[in-house]
Design an enzyme around this catalytic site. Sequence first.
Site, short mmCIF file in Angstrom:
data_model
loop_
_atom_site.label_atom_id
_atom_site.label_comp_id
_atom_site.label_asym_id
_atom_site.label_seq_id
_atom_site.Cartn_x
_atom_site.Cartn_y
_atom_site.Cartn_z
CG ASP A 51 69.66 64.89 31.99
OD1 ASP A 51 69.61 66.27 32.14
OD2 ASP A 51 70.78 64.23 31.99
CG ASP A 96 75.17 70.01 33.70
OD1 ASP A 96 75.92 70.59 33.32
OD2 ASP A 96 75.06 68.60 33.43
CE LYS A 120 78.63 68.76 31.36
NZ LYS A 120 77.12 68.18 31.37
CB SER A 136 81.66 60.61 31.87
OG SER A 136 80.56 61.21 31.10
N GLY A 194 78.11 53.06 32.01
CA GLY A 194 78.96 51.76 32.41
C GLY A 194 79.76 51.92 33.70
#
Length: 226
Positions: A7, A64, A66, A122, A180
Amino acid sequence: MIVLALDPPPSTDPERWCRSILSRVSGHPALAGVKIGLPAIVARGLSWVQSVLRDARDLLKVADLKLADVGAIMRIVLENLASAGFDAAILHAFVGREGALDEAADWAKSHGVKLIAVVSMSHPGSRQFIDRHTSEMVETCLSLGFWGFVAPATRVDMIKLVRKLAPSAKILSPGVGAQGARPGDALRAGADYEIVGRAITRAPDPREAMNRIAEEQRRALESLNR
Ligand code: BMP
């Protein structure tokens, strides 16, 4: 195993940025695939992607975008993505079977493109709508022959659910590092690949970051086998 999310940040040349990262990590034994999506394609279109994907050779090459549209439109986009050299594409499952996922699945089957459905995300907001329907979405996509699912490394209970419903599908899990989740946790929960972006691409030394993440994955899986 790692699928690297490429990205490019704004104000970079996406092609040079992707090539520079790829040149640093190429041949790494933990690198299973690359994922290119809206940040790169919106910035500069699709034409340059083809030559970058050619360099990715035998890696899994995931588009990707989506996709979440009616079937006829998703087929057009899938066709463009396949022409650019992608061998897998991510779709939102929430658009449903009839007139959407079924048409995309028919096209993908006859053109050898792997479809991957988003069935949980996520970020925390995924719980509000998407996660309420994860099981039904997995069942629908399985019946249409989808190759894989996106389920979050940040909530491993969702990975376990998808793995239970789809024992032999591939699970790709984003959220490792910058969002995270710890490397290896998704694999321990049943994922096949951890999608990692910024923790590698924005690191001062992307190869060293990939080494470190691969080592954490190895240790996590080892502790599972003990
Ligand atoms: P990063 O490791 O830099 O957070 O990147 C995660 C990648 O995974 C991004 O390309 C993002 O679009 C994607 N992703 C995500 O973060 N969460 C999801 O639920 C689904 C995704 O595809």
